[in-house]
Design a protein around this motif. Structure first.
Motif, mmCIF file in Angstrom:
data_model
loop_
_atom_site.group_PDB
_atom_site.id
_atom_site.type_symbol
_atom_site.label_atom_id
_atom_site.label_comp_id
_atom_site.label_asym_id
_atom_site.label_seq_id
_atom_site.Cartn_x
_atom_site.Cartn_y
_atom_site.Cartn_z
ATOM 1 N N ALA A 40 -0.888 -6.716 15.169
ATOM 2 C CA ALA A 40 0.070 -5.736 14.661
ATOM 3 C C ALA A 40 0.144 -4.499 15.546
ATOM 4 O O ALA A 40 1.195 -3.866 15.665
ATOM 5 C CB ALA A 40 -0.302 -5.342 13.234
ATOM 6 N N VAL A 41 -0.989 -4.162 16.170
ATOM 7 C CA VAL A 41 -1.035 -2.961 17.018
ATOM 8 C C VAL A 41 -0.499 -3.245 18.414
ATOM 9 O O VAL A 41 0.137 -2.379 19.027
ATOM 10 C CB VAL A 41 -2.479 -2.423 17.092
ATOM 11 N N THR A 42 -0.719 -4.445 18.929
ATOM 12 C CA THR A 42 -0.393 -4.737 20.324
ATOM 13 C C THR A 42 0.948 -5.431 20.515
ATOM 14 O O THR A 42 1.440 -5.511 21.649
ATOM 15 C CB THR A 42 -1.482 -5.618 20.956
ATOM 16 N N GLN A 43 1.552 -5.937 19.436
ATOM 17 C CA GLN A 43 2.832 -6.628 19.557
ATOM 18 C C GLN A 43 3.848 -6.011 18.594
ATOM 19 O O GLN A 43 3.485 -5.349 17.629
ATOM 20 C CB GLN A 43 2.671 -8.120 19.262
ATOM 21 N N CYS A 63 -3.939 -2.209 6.354
ATOM 22 C CA CYS A 63 -2.754 -1.396 6.103
ATOM 23 C C CYS A 63 -3.048 0.079 6.389
ATOM 24 O O CYS A 63 -2.240 0.786 7.012
ATOM 25 C CB CYS A 63 -2.278 -1.589 4.668
ATOM 26 N N ARG A 64 -4.194 0.562 5.930
ATOM 27 C CA ARG A 64 -4.545 1.968 6.142
ATOM 28 C C ARG A 64 -4.637 2.287 7.632
ATOM 29 O O ARG A 64 -4.135 3.310 8.104
ATOM 30 C CB ARG A 64 -5.873 2.290 5.465
ATOM 31 N N ARG A 65 -5.277 1.398 8.395
ATOM 32 C CA ARG A 65 -5.432 1.649 9.831
ATOM 33 C C ARG A 65 -4.091 1.594 10.559
ATOM 34 O O ARG A 65 -3.875 2.341 11.526
ATOM 35 C CB ARG A 65 -6.411 0.641 10.428
ATOM 36 N N LEU A 66 -3.211 0.709 10.123
ATOM 37 C CA LEU A 66 -1.876 0.660 10.726
ATOM 38 C C LEU A 66 -1.144 1.977 10.526
ATOM 39 O O LEU A 66 -0.568 2.537 11.471
ATOM 40 C CB LEU A 66 -1.058 -0.487 10.105
ATOM 41 N N ARG A 67 -1.172 2.483 9.305
ATOM 42 C CA ARG A 67 -0.459 3.732 9.027
ATOM 43 C C ARG A 67 -1.131 4.912 9.730
ATOM 44 O O ARG A 67 -0.440 5.809 10.225
ATOM 45 C CB ARG A 67 -0.385 3.969 7.514
ATOM 46 N N ASP A 68 -2.459 4.916 9.792
ATOM 47 C CA ASP A 68 -3.162 5.989 10.509
ATOM 48 C C ASP A 68 -2.808 5.979 11.994
ATOM 49 O O ASP A 68 -2.811 7.026 12.650
ATOM 50 C CB ASP A 68 -4.680 5.839 10.350
ATOM 51 N N ALA A 69 -2.491 4.790 12.525
ATOM 52 C CA ALA A 69 -2.127 4.675 13.942
ATOM 53 C C ALA A 69 -0.649 4.984 14.178
ATOM 54 O O ALA A 69 -0.176 4.910 15.318
ATOM 55 C CB ALA A 69 -2.448 3.275 14.448
ATOM 56 N N GLY A 70 0.058 5.320 13.119
ATOM 57 C CA GLY A 70 1.471 5.662 13.248
ATOM 58 C C GLY A 70 2.400 4.472 13.329
ATOM 59 O O GLY A 70 3.564 4.618 13.713
ATOM 60 N N ILE A 71 1.924 3.295 12.967
ATOM 61 C CA ILE A 71 2.757 2.084 12.994
ATOM 62 C C ILE A 71 3.463 1.947 11.646
ATOM 63 O O ILE A 71 2.817 1.807 10.602
ATOM 64 C CB ILE A 71 1.901 0.849 13.299
ATOM 65 N N ALA A 72 4.781 1.998 11.678
ATOM 66 C CA ALA A 72 5.568 2.030 10.441
ATOM 67 C C ALA A 72 6.195 0.686 10.100
ATOM 68 O O ALA A 72 7.083 0.625 9.244
ATOM 69 C CB ALA A 72 6.662 3.092 10.568
ATOM 70 N N THR A 73 5.761 -0.394 10.760
ATOM 71 C CA THR A 73 6.300 -1.720 10.478
ATOM 72 C C THR A 73 6.196 -2.027 8.980
ATOM 73 O O THR A 73 5.132 -1.826 8.380
ATOM 74 C CB THR A 73 5.511 -2.793 11.253
ATOM 75 N N PRO A 74 7.290 -2.484 8.343
ATOM 76 C CA PRO A 74 7.226 -2.798 6.910
ATOM 77 C C PRO A 74 6.131 -3.813 6.590
ATOM 78 O O PRO A 74 5.974 -4.805 7.301
ATOM 79 C CB PRO A 74 8.611 -3.380 6.611
ATOM 80 N N LEU A 93 -1.689 3.065 0.024
ATOM 81 C CA LEU A 93 -2.210 2.955 1.385
ATOM 82 C C LEU A 93 -1.099 2.732 2.411
ATOM 83 O O LEU A 93 -1.363 2.707 3.607
ATOM 84 C CB LEU A 93 -3.221 1.813 1.469
ATOM 85 N N GLY A 94 0.129 2.562 1.955
ATOM 86 C CA GLY A 94 1.241 2.445 2.880
ATOM 87 C C GLY A 94 1.999 1.150 2.851
ATOM 88 O O GLY A 94 2.942 0.960 3.630
ATOM 89 N N ALA A 95 1.608 0.210 1.964
ATOM 90 C CA ALA A 95 2.394 -1.018 1.844
ATOM 91 C C ALA A 95 3.779 -0.684 1.304
ATOM 92 O O ALA A 95 3.952 0.255 0.527
ATOM 93 C CB ALA A 95 1.689 -2.014 0.928
ATOM 94 N N ASP A 96 4.777 -1.469 1.724
ATOM 95 C CA ASP A 96 6.151 -1.214 1.304
ATOM 96 C C ASP A 96 6.561 -2.039 0.095
ATOM 97 O O ASP A 96 7.489 -1.668 -0.629
ATOM 98 C CB ASP A 96 7.104 -1.517 2.469
ATOM 99 N N ASP A 97 5.887 -3.142 -0.114
ATOM 100 C CA ASP A 97 6.226 -4.003 -1.243
ATOM 101 C C ASP A 97 4.998 -4.825 -1.580
ATOM 102 O O ASP A 97 4.004 -4.826 -0.847
ATOM 103 C CB ASP A 97 7.412 -4.897 -0.895
ATOM 104 N N TYR A 98 5.068 -5.561 -2.689
ATOM 105 C CA TYR A 98 3.889 -6.205 -3.244
ATOM 106 C C TYR A 98 4.311 -7.481 -3.952
ATOM 107 O O TYR A 98 5.253 -7.467 -4.744
ATOM 108 C CB TYR A 98 3.256 -5.241 -4.248
#
Length: 228
Positions: A40-43, A63-74, A93-98
């Motif tokens: 998720a971080v590299t691609q 999910c938390r680490r993605l958002r902390d890294a500024g990655i806004a991918t849904p 934690l930043g999830a968009d849906d469930y």
């Protein structure tokens, strides 16, 4: 869509990949949180399907680490647990849906599309256009060269899908699934609907917009888009 599936249940992951692939999407997979986070971080992905109960790093931490890294991918989070606390925790934690397992693959794809449209600023779009053909989703009106076109319900749904995907080719399988769900008619009803659309969209005008891609499906595009 380019989708990352982070799911340790191999059978479920394979089912999701097969379903999305059949619908014209591209899906990559990861079986644990560490691998999923790395991908998720590299691609670049349009959306991420993230299981909550993952080995290594669980879905909440990914999910938390993605958002902390500024990655806004849904992110659409999956879990076998349906308690309200899990849902709230994932969203906070930043999830968009469930979605709670067992997951409807058709619903999952619909939610993925909705999240990607939202991320791309497309939820407010109500006017779809190719050349001089315009469909207004707000009023459900269709015009070409300023002339109103009356369509039956299924023909309207078929045209809207072709417009949304234009100028890409949409497979017959996907068109049939979108219109009739998992129980398409035994007869070749799709061909009849395409014939009716072509009669009202193209025949009165000089430039054809609805094109058959033999052995694949159909596309709605102007001639200059076909040559690109």
């Amino acid at each position: 869509m380019q989708v990352l599936i982070v799911e340790d249940n191999r059978d479920l992951a394979a089912n999701i990949v097969d379903y999305l692939d059949a619908r014209g999407h591209v899906a990559d997979t990861a079986g644990d949180g560490v691998t999923g986070l790395h991908l998720a971080v590299t691609q670049d992905f349009d959306a991420i399907v993230l299981d909550l109960g993952l080995p290594g790093l669980d879905g909440s931490e990914v999910c938390r680490r993605l958002r902390d890294a500024g990655i806004a991918t849904p992110v659409i989070m999956l879990t076998a647990r349906g308690e309200i606390e899990d849902r709230i925790g994932g969203l906070e934690l930043g999830a968009d849906d469930y979605l709670v397992k067992p997951v409807s693959l058709r619903e999952l794809e619909a939610r993925l599309r909705a999240q990607v449209r939202r991320a791309q600023g497309g939820l407010e779009q109500t006017r779809l256009q190719v050349a001089d053909l315009i469909l207004d989703e707000r009023t459900r009106s269709v015009t070409r060269a300023g002339q109103p076109i009356q369509l039956a319900r299924l023909d309207y749904q078929l045209l809207r899908l072709l417009l949304r995907e234009s100028p890409a080719v949409v497979s017959r399988t996907r068109l049939e699934t979108e219109i009739w769900g998992d129980t398409p008619p035994e007869t070749d009803s799709l061909r009849s609907h395409i014939h009716r659309l072509r009669r009202v969209l193209d025949r009165p005008f000089k430039q054809p917009l609805l094109h058959t891609v033999h052995g694949v499906g159909y596309r709605l595009a102007a001639l200059d888009e076909l040559s690109e």
